[in-house]
Scaffold this active site. Structure first.
Site, PDB file in Angstrom:
ATOM      1  N   HIS A  94       0.854  -1.193   0.000  1.00 30.33           N
ATOM      2  CA  HIS A  94       0.000   0.000   0.000  1.00 30.33           C
ATOM      3  C   HIS A  94       0.893   1.248   0.000  1.00 30.33           C
ATOM      4  O   HIS A  94       1.962   1.255   0.627  1.00 30.33           O
ATOM      5  CB  HIS A  94      -0.924   0.000   1.223  1.00 30.33           C
ATOM      6  N   GLU A  96       0.726   3.877   1.579  1.00 29.24           N
ATOM      7  CA  GLU A  96       1.024   4.383   2.928  1.00 29.24           C
ATOM      8  C   GLU A  96       2.183   3.605   3.544  1.00 29.24           C
ATOM      9  O   GLU A  96       3.012   4.172   4.261  1.00 29.24           O
ATOM     10  CB  GLU A  96      -0.246   4.318   3.800  1.00 29.24           C
ATOM     11  N   GLU A 166      -4.081   2.270  -7.164  1.00 27.29           N
ATOM     12  CA  GLU A 166      -4.472   3.339  -6.239  1.00 27.29           C
ATOM     13  C   GLU A 166      -3.608   4.569  -6.487  1.00 27.29           C
ATOM     14  O   GLU A 166      -2.496   4.673  -5.933  1.00 27.29           O
ATOM     15  CB  GLU A 166      -4.275   2.873  -4.791  1.00 27.29           C
ATOM     16  N   GLY A 172      -7.973   9.215   0.030  1.00 28.97           N
ATOM     17  CA  GLY A 172      -8.378  10.018   1.174  1.00 28.97           C
ATOM     18  C   GLY A 172      -8.529  11.498   0.867  1.00 28.97           C
ATOM     19  O   GLY A 172      -8.620  12.320   1.773  1.00 28.97           O
ATOM     20  N   SER A 212     -10.761   7.175  -2.938  1.00 29.60           N
ATOM     21  CA  SER A 212     -12.012   7.927  -2.791  1.00 29.60           C
ATOM     22  C   SER A 212     -13.193   7.281  -3.514  1.00 29.60           C
ATOM     23  O   SER A 212     -14.089   7.971  -3.994  1.00 29.60           O
ATOM     24  CB  SER A 212     -11.824   9.382  -3.239  1.00 29.60           C
TER      25      SER A 212
HETATM   26  P1  13P Z   1      -9.919   6.081   0.462  1.00 27.57           P
HETATM   27  O1  13P Z   1     -11.041   5.241  -0.099  1.00 27.57           O
HETATM   28  O2  13P Z   1     -10.164   6.533   1.849  1.00 27.57           O
HETATM   29  O3  13P Z   1      -9.506   7.150  -0.480  1.00 27.57           O
HETATM   30  O4  13P Z   1      -8.643   5.077   0.596  1.00 27.57           O
HETATM   31  C1  13P Z   1      -8.294   4.316  -0.497  1.00 27.57           C
HETATM   32  C2  13P Z   1      -7.254   3.350  -0.067  1.00 27.57           C
HETATM   33  O5  13P Z   1      -6.125   3.718   0.203  1.00 27.57           O
HETATM   34  C3  13P Z   1      -7.644   1.934   0.042  1.00 27.57           C
HETATM   35  O6  13P Z   1      -6.535   1.116   0.229  1.00 27.57           O
END
Ligand code: 13P
Length: 253
Positions: A94, A96, A166, A172, A212
């Site tokens: 991911h 993050e 993504e 987010g 999102s």
């Molecule tokens: P959001 O749907 O909050 O934008 O997050 C997407 C995400 O990172 C799913 O792994």
């Protein structure tokens, strides 16, 4: 018939007790395509989620794993630990984790291999930053991630990996990629898989969009031919919204 996976990535949200009450709420929704729905939860929620899901087709999984089976890696969790719990999925790479926890394509590749060996389905995340997109380099960037992440993975194993596109700028932020932008990249990813493997592998793979996605925009994204589902963050924390997204997929399959 098009196959879907609607996966909720809870990120660092919900205690074990909150997770249990959420799953009970989700079960009441009687989602029509439970087998195509999964929740990806914090390690501390895995047991309560597993037990709350009993008798229901919804799948569950973790958000990360270490590539070693055991050892002096304080704070980490291994594949045998996840296997024993019986998880179906594990998110890998991911953005993050790549950004805040030094995840690299090399560690992603190692993690994919150990998960595949254990029969846990990896959900591999790829995606570019806003800066890369503004330079028009998004396909080169995502293509490079895929080549590195799939290094030395045989076709039969590759076919089992779920890929989630993504774009970092859409996570987010409330700024969803347009269905056209998402489709363009998911089709490109399928093309990269065809190049690395073959058309049969590429066609069989589930390629998701994440960033999102919500109850309002899901259907327009899921309608696109190369988008097999969603990896959903914020909207997966609300049972109503998550069930609505799952039903949008059900209506298209
Ligand atoms: P959001 O749907 O909050 O934008 O997050 C997407 C995400 O990172 C799913 O792994």
């Amino acid at each position: 018939m098009k196959r879907f996976l609607i996966a909720g990535n809870w990120k660092m949200n919900k205690t074990a007790a909150e997770a249990e009450s959420f799953i009970n709420k989700l079960k009441e929704k009687k989602i029509s395509n439970e087998e195509e729905v999964a929740v990806l939860v914090p390690f501390t929620d895995l047991y309560s989620v597993k037990s709350a899901l009993s008798g229901c087709g919804i799948k569950f999984g973790a958000q990360n794993v270490h590539f070693e089976a055991s050892g002096a890696f304080t704070g980490e969790v291994s594949v045998p630990m996840l296997s024993e719990i019986g998880v179906d999925y594990c998110v890998i790479g991911h953005s993050e984790r790549r950004e805040y926890f030094n995840e690299t394509d090399e560690t992603v590749n190692k993690k994919l291999k150990v998960l595949l060996e254990a029969g846990i389905t990896p959900i591999l995340c790829v995606g570019e930053s806003l800066e890369v997109r503004e330079q028009g380099e998004e396909q080169a960037f995502v293509g490079g991630q895929l080549v590195a992440d799939f290094a030395d993975i045989a076709a039969a194993d590759a076919a089992k990996i779920v890929i989630a596109y993504e774009p970092i700028w859409a996570i987010g932020t409330g700024k969803t990629a347009t269905p056209e932008q998402a489709e363009e990249m998911c089709a490109f990813i399928r093309g990269v898989m065809e190049g690395l493997y073959d058309g049969v592998v590429a066609e069989s793979m589930l390629i998701l969009y994440g960033g999102s996605m919500n109850a309002k925009n899901a259907k327009d994204l899921l309608e696109k031919p190369d988008i097999n589902g969603g990896l959903i963050g914020g909207a997966s924390l609300k049972a109503d919204d998550f069930a609505t997204i799952a039903e949008a997929a059900a209506s298209l399959s």
